[in-house]
Scaffold this active site. Sequence first.
Site, short mmCIF file in Angstrom:
data_model
loop_
_atom_site.label_atom_id
_atom_site.label_comp_id
_atom_site.label_asym_id
_atom_site.label_seq_id
_atom_site.Cartn_x
_atom_site.Cartn_y
_atom_site.Cartn_z
N HIS A 275 0.83 -1.20 0.00
CA HIS A 275 0.00 0.00 0.00
C HIS A 275 0.87 1.25 0.00
CE1 HIS A 275 -3.89 -2.07 1.66
NE2 HIS A 275 -3.41 -2.64 0.57
N GLU B 37 1.10 3.85 1.94
CA GLU B 37 1.74 4.23 3.20
C GLU B 37 3.02 3.44 3.45
OE1 GLU B 37 -2.72 3.90 4.35
OE2 GLU B 37 -1.44 3.30 2.67
N CYS C 179 -5.68 1.57 6.41
CA CYS C 179 -6.47 0.37 6.68
C CYS C 179 -6.09 -0.23 8.03
CB CYS C 179 -6.29 -0.65 5.57
SG CYS C 179 -4.61 -1.27 5.34
#
Length: 361
Positions: free
Chosen positions: A54, A56, A79
């Site tokens: 992801h 991040e 998430c």
Amino acid sequence: MAVNTHHETFMHRAIALARKGIGTTHPNPRVGAVVVNHGEVVGEGWHVRPGEAHAEVIALQQAGEKARHGELYVTLEPCASHGRTPACTDAILKAGIGHVVFASSDPNPLMAGGANILQAAGIDVTGGVLADTADSLNVPFFHYLRTGRPYVIAKAALSLDGKLATRTHHSQWISGTVCRKHAHELRAECDAILIGAGTLHQDNPSLTVRDSKVIGNVPLRVVLCFETPPFFSDCKLLSDEAPTRFYVRSSNEDSKSWSDAGVQVEQADNLRSILQHLAKDGYLQLLLEGGGELHAAFLEAGFSNEMVLYQSPIIIGGREAVTLWDGKGAETVDEAIRLKDVVRREMGDDQMIRGRVVYPD
């Protein structure tokens, strides 16, 4: 919320990074992230495709030790649960980030709650920064979570009098080269391209992406039929440039011929079940390129969400010419379908009209 130009500056950068994922991330959302320490960008990332890290995580890995006590700007709430990859909240806590700033709240019930987890761990969290802009990046993803169906963009080239083709079904080319190039860029942003059996036989299209700046996944080519159409060996959809799928209500002796030639033949009873099947397979943004009957079916079912119309300064005329809505249509003007948030752009001698479809109550 009071405007914080510091936050907005770095969120704009995160949104620009998220745009790089257009055409590749579905069924996941498009997300960008920036790590900042003492006003300096020390890490950047965006989500490229499902199963990969992801945004991040990529940005934090790039920042390394410089992430500690820094700020993380991300276009979607981090998430909180393990999916194909570990939860981003775990990576944020491990990196020692001091402040997380996000734009869109995560509407996915399986992944939401990241902000609460981070706050409970003592991290400052600010949400909603440039949320409207970030939300616009993930309209298909949010639409799927609400409805279980893909987001459908209906595209057509029209004459001034609203014709898709002449009475002999001739349509090449109503629009000019500038519009056709734009249409290929639109294809590249979508997960699948849909036509009907009529367009398959009348135009024998290739439905591939050509001459586009957008580098996305190769869109699935989809034909919607009542029954499996007669097989013909020179069909351009049999090329290995992109996968092809037929949806049919009933199989016949031609089904095996198409299957042997590499076409996925799926059986479905109605349009809703077809769209749900496509969404389940991860195709969340569809481009509808069919003729008047297929456009009518989507409009009458309320399944077209947006329209992109290329209007050319020609008049075709004739009652037997093909129209965009080749069905009953509205009985009164009050029952007409309207476009909202309309954007108009000149493209050579043509104009592009794009807007969100609003159905009557």
